[in-house]
Enzyme design. Structure first.
Site, PDB file in Angstrom:
ATOM      1  N   TYR A   1     -40.487 -81.222 -59.368  1.00 53.25           N
ATOM      2  CA  TYR A   1     -39.752 -80.715 -60.535  1.00 53.25           C
ATOM      3  C   TYR A   1     -38.655 -79.741 -60.090  1.00 53.25           C
ATOM      4  O   TYR A   1     -37.489 -79.842 -60.522  1.00 53.25           O
ATOM      5  CB  TYR A   1     -40.739 -80.041 -61.499  1.00 53.25           C
ATOM      6  CG  TYR A   1     -40.128 -79.591 -62.806  1.00 53.25           C
ATOM      7  CD1 TYR A   1     -39.945 -80.488 -63.847  1.00 53.25           C
ATOM      8  CD2 TYR A   1     -39.746 -78.266 -63.004  1.00 53.25           C
ATOM      9  CE1 TYR A   1     -39.383 -80.083 -65.049  1.00 53.25           C
ATOM     10  CE2 TYR A   1     -39.191 -77.850 -64.197  1.00 53.25           C
ATOM     11  CZ  TYR A   1     -39.011 -78.758 -65.223  1.00 53.25           C
ATOM     12  OH  TYR A   1     -38.457 -78.354 -66.421  1.00 53.25           O
TER      13      TYR A   1
ATOM     14  N   LYS B   1     -34.606 -80.193 -60.466  1.00 48.90           N
ATOM     15  CA  LYS B   1     -33.788 -79.290 -61.281  1.00 48.90           C
ATOM     16  C   LYS B   1     -32.717 -78.582 -60.441  1.00 48.90           C
ATOM     17  O   LYS B   1     -31.627 -78.287 -60.939  1.00 48.90           O
ATOM     18  CB  LYS B   1     -34.683 -78.284 -62.013  1.00 48.90           C
ATOM     19  CG  LYS B   1     -35.610 -78.942 -63.058  1.00 48.90           C
ATOM     20  CD  LYS B   1     -34.826 -79.706 -64.110  1.00 48.90           C
ATOM     21  CE  LYS B   1     -35.694 -80.206 -65.259  1.00 48.90           C
ATOM     22  NZ  LYS B   1     -34.916 -80.961 -66.257  1.00 48.90           N
TER      23      LYS B   1
ATOM     24  N   ILE C   1     -39.921 -72.399 -72.783  1.00 45.88           N
ATOM     25  CA  ILE C   1     -39.547 -72.638 -74.180  1.00 45.88           C
ATOM     26  C   ILE C   1     -40.719 -73.307 -74.892  1.00 45.88           C
ATOM     27  O   ILE C   1     -41.361 -74.207 -74.326  1.00 45.88           O
ATOM     28  CB  ILE C   1     -38.307 -73.567 -74.251  1.00 45.88           C
ATOM     29  CG1 ILE C   1     -37.166 -73.042 -73.359  1.00 45.88           C
ATOM     30  CG2 ILE C   1     -37.842 -73.729 -75.703  1.00 45.88           C
ATOM     31  CD1 ILE C   1     -36.649 -71.657 -73.672  1.00 45.88           C
TER      32      ILE C   1
END
Ligand code: NAI
Length: 252
Positions: free
Chosen positions: A156, A160, A189
């Site tokens: 990940y 990114k 988030i």
């Protein structure tokens, strides 16, 4: 926001979380939205939400790691709405949580395919359509994991960081031709992605909130609104930027 009314906007990952919030905001600003995702039910819910509010949207089932799907997504925008002005390449997956030496190879491939190749394929299809239509704006979703490392998430984090490199490169290549390219780097988030992580680690949200200068995690609308602003003419001199939106988390 200037320039979004009457724009044609593609949003990937629009069936959930940040993508849905952005799709709803794009439509509220007057854009015609192509909501793209592998998740059909969620995509139809996003479109229904937009239509109930009087906006214009259509769902296109799209796997962003599949070049044919991505080309069809852009074709749909051009054929249905007459061009392409804005693209929010946002679809992503978190993948497995394991230390680097234990990461399964197929997890590496899947996370890179969706999060990094998906953004690359998106821009490859979107940029020519924007150039044909007088220019445009692209936002790619990176993460604070595009700025710093996170133990257990090597595919990940690599994906990114890669999104920021792709964004800066495309910005150098196409800004002079009227296509601005930026990335956003959200902190934690409140979306289904984070709900899944919180299932394995129930105290995660509380701990992240305590470690965040603003004192809480973010809401999807706080990211979607920033993406819409970056695509608008109000951000006409912003390109090649990786905008961190994290309540101050990585500033410490
Ligand atoms: P989410 O899981 O709520 O939504 C992601 C959406 O992407 C889902 O609708 C899913 O079906 C779709 N998707 C997954 N694979 C796909 C594929 N191959 N093709 C098309 N669609 C696909 O997650 P969330 O939180 O809204 O994430 C959106 C983006 O924001 C992702 O790129 C994620 O990495 C990034 N992000 C999220 C953060 C968070 O804390 N929620 C923090 C930083 C970045």
């Amino acid at each position: 926001m200037n320039g979004i009314q009457d724009a044609v906007a593609i949003v990937t990952g629009a069936s959930s979380g940040i993508g849905r919030a952005a799709a709803v905001r794009f439509a509220a600003e007057g854009a015609s939205v192509v909501a793209a995702d592998v998740g059909v039910e969620g995509g139809e819910e996003t479109v229904a939400t937009i239509e109930e509010a009087g906006g214009e949207a259509t769902f296109v089932e799209t796997d962003v790691s599949d070049a044919d799907d991505v080309a069809a997504m852009v074709d749909e925008a051009v054929e249905r709405y007459g061009g392409l002005d804005v693209a929010f390449n946002n679809a992503g997956i978190e993948g497995e949580n394991d230390p680097t030496a234990d990461q399964p190879a197929d997890n590496w491939e899947r996370v890179i395919d969706v999060n990094l190749k998906g953004v690359f394929l998106g821009m490859q299809a979107e940029i020519p359509a924007m150039l044909d239509d007088g220019g445009g704006a692209i936002i790619n979703t990176s993460s604070i994991a595009g700025e710093v490392g996170f133990p257990g998430l090597s595919p990940y984090v690599a994906s990114k960081h890669g999104v920021i490199g792709l964004t800066k490169t495309a910005a150098l290549e196409y800004s002079g031709e009227g296509v601005r390219v930026n990335a956003i780097c959200p902190g934690v988030i409140r979306t289904p992605m984070v709900d899944r992580s919180a299932e394995d680690d129930p105290e995660m949200i509380e701990q992240v909130s305590a470690a965040t200068p603003i004192g809480r995690i973010g809401e999807p609308e706080e990211i979607g609104d920033a993406a819409v602003w970056l695509c608008s003419d109000d951000a006409s001199f912003v390109t090649g930027e990786a905008m961190v939106i994290d309540g101050g988390y990585v500033s410490q």
